[in-house]
Design a protein around this motif. Structure first.
Motif, PDB file in Angstrom:
ATOM      1  N   ILE A 208       9.602   3.678  -0.221  1.00 26.18           N
ATOM      2  CA  ILE A 208       8.642   4.709  -0.552  1.00 26.18           C
ATOM      3  C   ILE A 208       9.209   5.680  -1.091  1.00 26.18           C
ATOM      4  O   ILE A 208      10.478   6.278  -0.665  1.00 26.18           O
ATOM      5  N   LEU A 209       8.884   6.379  -2.180  1.00 25.25           N
ATOM      6  CA  LEU A 209       9.478   7.670  -2.697  1.00 25.25           C
ATOM      7  C   LEU A 209       8.707   8.916  -1.654  1.00 25.25           C
ATOM      8  O   LEU A 209       7.885   8.924  -1.297  1.00 25.25           O
ATOM      9  N   SER A 210       9.863   9.699  -1.285  1.00 25.36           N
ATOM     10  CA  SER A 210       9.727  10.510  -0.215  1.00 25.36           C
ATOM     11  C   SER A 210       9.001  11.813  -0.652  1.00 25.36           C
ATOM     12  O   SER A 210       8.602  12.727   0.078  1.00 25.36           O
ATOM     13  N   SER A 211       8.716  12.104  -2.113  1.00 22.56           N
ATOM     14  CA  SER A 211       8.098  13.174  -2.356  1.00 22.56           C
ATOM     15  C   SER A 211       7.312  12.824  -3.724  1.00 22.56           C
ATOM     16  O   SER A 211       7.684  12.141  -4.597  1.00 22.56           O
ATOM     17  N   PRO A 212       6.081  13.660  -3.878  1.00 21.29           N
ATOM     18  CA  PRO A 212       5.298  13.236  -4.836  1.00 21.29           C
ATOM     19  C   PRO A 212       6.052  13.946  -6.319  1.00 21.29           C
ATOM     20  O   PRO A 212       5.565  13.468  -7.514  1.00 21.29           O
ATOM     21  N   ASP A 213       7.030  14.732  -6.078  1.00 18.96           N
ATOM     22  CA  ASP A 213       7.615  15.394  -7.325  1.00 18.96           C
ATOM     23  C   ASP A 213       8.994  14.271  -7.459  1.00 18.96           C
ATOM     24  O   ASP A 213       9.777  14.786  -8.483  1.00 18.96           O
ATOM     25  N   ALA A 214       9.218  13.416  -6.915  1.00 20.26           N
ATOM     26  CA  ALA A 214      10.553  12.605  -7.192  1.00 20.26           C
ATOM     27  C   ALA A 214      10.991  12.459  -8.404  1.00 20.26           C
ATOM     28  O   ALA A 214      11.980  12.611  -9.022  1.00 20.26           O
TER      29      ALA A 214
ATOM     30  N   PHE B  69      21.008  10.003  -6.873  1.00 24.64           N
ATOM     31  CA  PHE B  69      20.680  10.998  -5.691  1.00 24.64           C
ATOM     32  C   PHE B  69      20.852  10.326  -4.550  1.00 24.64           C
ATOM     33  O   PHE B  69      21.379   9.156  -4.360  1.00 24.64           O
ATOM     34  N   ASP B  70      20.323  10.783  -3.305  1.00 20.82           N
ATOM     35  CA  ASP B  70      20.615  10.378  -1.770  1.00 20.82           C
ATOM     36  C   ASP B  70      19.347   9.808  -1.455  1.00 20.82           C
ATOM     37  O   ASP B  70      18.058   9.794  -2.205  1.00 20.82           O
ATOM     38  N   GLY B  71      19.516   8.996  -0.381  1.00 22.75           N
ATOM     39  CA  GLY B  71      18.067   8.539   0.201  1.00 22.75           C
ATOM     40  C   GLY B  71      18.175   8.365   1.668  1.00 22.75           C
ATOM     41  O   GLY B  71      19.366   8.820   2.297  1.00 22.75           O
ATOM     42  N   ASP B  72      17.224   7.818   2.171  1.00 25.65           N
ATOM     43  CA  ASP B  72      17.174   7.917   3.770  1.00 25.65           C
ATOM     44  C   ASP B  72      16.638   6.485   3.963  1.00 25.65           C
ATOM     45  O   ASP B  72      15.970   5.754   3.505  1.00 25.65           O
ATOM     46  N   ARG B  73      17.272   5.942   5.056  1.00 26.22           N
ATOM     47  CA  ARG B  73      17.013   4.565   5.678  1.00 26.22           C
ATOM     48  C   ARG B  73      15.995   4.516   6.962  1.00 26.22           C
ATOM     49  O   ARG B  73      16.279   5.533   7.743  1.00 26.22           O
ATOM     50  N   PHE B  74      15.014   3.846   7.168  1.00 27.08           N
ATOM     51  CA  PHE B  74      14.274   3.941   8.234  1.00 27.08           C
ATOM     52  C   PHE B  74      13.650   2.267   8.528  1.00 27.08           C
ATOM     53  O   PHE B  74      13.615   1.618   7.928  1.00 27.08           O
ATOM     54  N   LEU B  75      13.536   2.216   9.832  1.00 26.84           N
ATOM     55  CA  LEU B  75      13.347   0.846  10.503  1.00 26.84           C
ATOM     56  C   LEU B  75      12.022   0.517  10.220  1.00 26.84           C
ATOM     57  O   LEU B  75      11.065   1.394  10.277  1.00 26.84           O
TER      58      LEU B  75
ATOM     59  N   ASP C 104       0.765  -1.281  -0.111  1.00 28.07           N
ATOM     60  CA  ASP C 104      -0.005  -0.024   0.088  1.00 28.07           C
ATOM     61  C   ASP C 104       0.703   1.229  -0.018  1.00 28.07           C
ATOM     62  O   ASP C 104       0.691   2.143  -0.695  1.00 28.07           O
ATOM     63  N   ASP C 105       1.907   1.262   0.921  1.00 25.42           N
ATOM     64  CA  ASP C 105       2.915   2.291   0.873  1.00 25.42           C
ATOM     65  C   ASP C 105       3.783   2.583  -0.399  1.00 25.42           C
ATOM     66  O   ASP C 105       3.600   3.825  -0.765  1.00 25.42           O
ATOM     67  N   ALA C 106       3.952   1.537  -1.021  1.00 26.23           N
ATOM     68  CA  ALA C 106       4.732   1.595  -2.451  1.00 26.23           C
ATOM     69  C   ALA C 106       3.771   2.291  -3.284  1.00 26.23           C
ATOM     70  O   ALA C 106       4.272   3.197  -4.086  1.00 26.23           O
ATOM     71  N   PHE C 107       2.692   1.669  -3.479  1.00 29.22           N
ATOM     72  CA  PHE C 107       1.969   1.835  -4.692  1.00 29.22           C
ATOM     73  C   PHE C 107       1.221   3.288  -4.384  1.00 29.22           C
ATOM     74  O   PHE C 107       1.348   4.105  -5.339  1.00 29.22           O
ATOM     75  N   GLN C 108       0.979   3.624  -3.426  1.00 29.29           N
ATOM     76  CA  GLN C 108       0.314   4.979  -3.055  1.00 29.29           C
ATOM     77  C   GLN C 108       1.588   6.154  -3.282  1.00 29.29           C
ATOM     78  O   GLN C 108       1.198   7.204  -3.856  1.00 29.29           O
ATOM     79  N   SER C 109       2.841   5.724  -3.046  1.00 26.62           N
ATOM     80  CA  SER C 109       3.854   6.756  -3.205  1.00 26.62           C
ATOM     81  C   SER C 109       3.923   6.897  -4.789  1.00 26.62           C
ATOM     82  O   SER C 109       4.614   7.978  -5.201  1.00 26.62           O
ATOM     83  N   LEU C 110       3.841   5.928  -5.649  1.00 23.59           N
ATOM     84  CA  LEU C 110       3.759   5.997  -6.758  1.00 23.59           C
ATOM     85  C   LEU C 110       2.704   6.296  -7.717  1.00 23.59           C
ATOM     86  O   LEU C 110       2.995   7.542  -8.510  1.00 23.59           O
ATOM     87  N   LEU C 111       1.627   6.124  -7.173  1.00 20.45           N
ATOM     88  CA  LEU C 111       0.227   6.738  -8.010  1.00 20.45           C
ATOM     89  C   LEU C 111       0.297   8.155  -7.657  1.00 20.45           C
ATOM     90  O   LEU C 111      -0.875   8.888  -8.347  1.00 20.45           O
TER      91      LEU C 111
ATOM     92  N   LYS D 212      21.109  16.778  -5.966  1.00 25.48           N
ATOM     93  CA  LYS D 212      21.372  16.959  -4.639  1.00 25.48           C
ATOM     94  C   LYS D 212      20.104  16.821  -3.810  1.00 25.48           C
ATOM     95  O   LYS D 212      19.916  17.992  -3.139  1.00 25.48           O
ATOM     96  N   GLN D 213      19.409  15.790  -3.990  1.00 26.30           N
ATOM     97  CA  GLN D 213      18.119  15.619  -3.050  1.00 26.30           C
ATOM     98  C   GLN D 213      18.089  14.196  -2.696  1.00 26.30           C
ATOM     99  O   GLN D 213      18.644  13.255  -3.456  1.00 26.30           O
ATOM    100  N   SER D 214      17.347  14.057  -1.356  1.00 28.98           N
ATOM    101  CA  SER D 214      17.057  12.754  -1.183  1.00 28.98           C
ATOM    102  C   SER D 214      15.395  12.342  -1.868  1.00 28.98           C
ATOM    103  O   SER D 214      14.550  13.109  -1.238  1.00 28.98           O
ATOM    104  N   PHE D 215      15.395  11.311  -2.549  1.00 32.62           N
ATOM    105  CA  PHE D 215      14.120  11.085  -3.125  1.00 32.62           C
ATOM    106  C   PHE D 215      13.364   9.725  -2.681  1.00 32.62           C
ATOM    107  O   PHE D 215      12.354   9.485  -3.084  1.00 32.62           O
ATOM    108  N   VAL D 216      13.921   8.972  -2.010  1.00 35.07           N
ATOM    109  CA  VAL D 216      13.696   7.514  -1.475  1.00 35.07           C
ATOM    110  C   VAL D 216      14.026   7.336  -0.015  1.00 35.07           C
ATOM    111  O   VAL D 216      14.941   7.660   0.495  1.00 35.07           O
ATOM    112  N   ARG D 217      12.597   6.746   0.601  1.00 32.70           N
ATOM    113  CA  ARG D 217      13.133   6.221   1.619  1.00 32.70           C
ATOM    114  C   ARG D 217      13.050   4.662   1.920  1.00 32.70           C
ATOM    115  O   ARG D 217      12.033   4.007   1.410  1.00 32.70           O
ATOM    116  N   HIS D 218      14.225   4.049   2.092  1.00 28.70           N
ATOM    117  CA  HIS D 218      14.587   2.645   2.090  1.00 28.70           C
ATOM    118  C   HIS D 218      14.211   1.904   3.490  1.00 28.70           C
ATOM    119  O   HIS D 218      14.826   2.475   4.455  1.00 28.70           O
TER     120      HIS D 218
END
Length: 302
Positions: free
Chosen positions: A93-99, A117-123, A18-25, A207-213
Motif C-alpha cells: 500500500i502506498l502510505s500517502s496520496p502524495d507519494a 526512500f524508506d518504508g514500513d513493514r506490517f503484518l 482492493d487496498d493496492a488499487f485504492q492506494s494507487l487510484l 527522506k520520507q516513508s512512502f510504502v507500507r510493505h
C-alpha cells in the motif's frame, strides 16, 4: 504525458488488491498508468483487476501463464510508457496520496537516475508497523551520489536493501542500460538493484516513508528456507561476476553469501551437498567464509 508507470505483478493476491488499487487510484499525481499483470493466478485476482480496469482507463490489464515475479515485471516493462517506473508489490500500500507526486517531482528536479526512500513493514491481518526500512538517514537530500559509494555505505552499515519497491527509477536510464529482471529465480531484486545502482552516478534520496510493505506467511519470502533460495542466490552471484569483477562486487558477495549459507543450515540435510558443491566449484568459499560453512554443515533446523 505519462509521468509514472506503476508495475504491478499479480499472483493469487485477490484479498489484497482492493487496498493496492485504492492506494494507487487516489494518488494526487494523476498522470500515471498502472500495468497490472496477472501472472497465472488461480484465485479471483482477475475479477478484481477487471473490476478496477472497468472503472479507470489508467489501468492496463495484462494476463499470462505463470512466469514468476521476474517474468511478470518484464512483461509490464515492455508496455510501460512513463517517464519514471515504480515497481509495487501487489499486496503493498502506498502510505500517502502524495507519494508518487512527491517522488516524481523530486526525481525530475534533480534529474535522478533513480531515487530511494524508506518504508514500513506490517503484518498481514494487522495495521501497526512492525519495523521500518530506513536508509535515508545515512545520506543527505538534494545531494547526488554515485552507485559504488552508496553500495559501499549500505554494506558497511548493514543497511543494504535490494527491494525495488523502495525506488523510483528513470525509464530512459533503464532503457539505456537494458535493465530487465533475470527470469526464473527468486531474490531477483538482489541482481537487478545491484546492477541498477552500480551503473549510476546520479542517485538521490528522499527522506520520507512512502510504502507500507505487507508481511504474510503465504508470500514467496514468507515460505521456509529451501535449496531453491540458495541456488537462486548463487545464480545472482554468477551474474554479478559476469557484470563486473570489481572490489565492490566481491564485497557484496561476502556480505550476501556468508548470510545465505549461515541461514542455509535450515535446509534439509539431503539438499546440502548439491548447493555446497556448486558454491565450491564456482570458487565461492572465499565469500561464504569458514564460520558460515561450519554452521551450514553442523547446525540443523530445530
Amino acid at each position: 504525458m505519462i509521468k509514472v508507470s506503476v508495475i504491478l505483478p499479480i499472483y493469487n493476491v485477490a484479498p489484497y488488491l482492493d487496498d493496492a488499487f485504492q492506494s494507487l487510484l487516489t494518488q494526487t499525481l494523476s498522470d500515471i498508468e498502472i500495468i497490472a499483470v496477472n501472472d497465472g493466478s488461480t484465485d479471483n485476482s482477475q475479477e478484481r483487476i477487471d473490476h478496477y480496469a472497468a472503472k479507470d482507463s489508467r489501468i492496463i490489464a495484462l494476463r499470462q501463464e505463470n512466469q514468476g515475479l521476474s517474468g511478470a515485471r518484464n512483461t509490464a516493462l515492455q508496455h510501460a510508457r512513463g517517464e519514471y517506473i515504480y515497481m509495487m508489490d501487489s499486496d503493498d500500500i502506498l502510505s500517502s496520496p502524495d507519494a508518487l507526486r512527491k517522488c516524481y517531482e523530486y526525481a525530475v528536479k534533480n534529474q535522478a537516475d533513480f531515487i530511494f526512500f524508506d518504508g514500513d513493514r506490517f503484518l498481514d491481518g494487522g495495521s501497526d508497523c512492525i519495523s521500518t526500512i530506513k536508509r535515508t538517514h545515512l545520506v543527505e537530500e538534494n545531494k547526488k551520489y554515485d552507485g559504488e559509494y552508496l553500495l559501499n555505505l549500505m554494506l558497511d552499515t548493514g543497511c543494504h536493501n535490494s527491494a525495488v519497491w523502495l525506488l523510483l527509477i528513470n525509464h530512459d536510464y533503464m532503457k539505456r542500460h537494458e535493465l530487465m529482471f533475470y527470469p526464473g529465480i527468486i531474490h531477483e531484486d538482489e541482481l537487478f538493484t545491484t546492477v541498477l545502482t552500480l551503473n549510476s552516478n546520479a542517485i538521490y534520496c528522499l527522506k520520507q516513508s512512502f510504502v507500507r510493505h505487507r508481511v504474510r506467511s503465504s508470500s514467496i519470502m514468507g515460505l521456509r528456507y529451501t535449496k531453491r533460495n540458495i541456488s537462486c542466490y548463487l545464480t545472482v552471484a554468477d551474474e554479478l561476476l559476469k557484470f563486473q569483477r570489481s572490489p565492490i562486487i566481491q564485497k557484496f558477495l561476502r556480505y550476501t553469501l556468508s548470510k545465505v549459507f549461515y541461514t542455509g543450515h535450515l535446509i534439509p540435510v539431503k539438499d546440502k551437498p548439491a548447493v555446497f558443491w556448486r558454491a565450491l566449484r564456482s570458487g565461492y568459499l572465499k565469500y561464504i567464509g569458514w564460520k558460515s560453512s561450519i554452521v551450514f554443515w553442523v547446525k540443523s533446523a530445530s
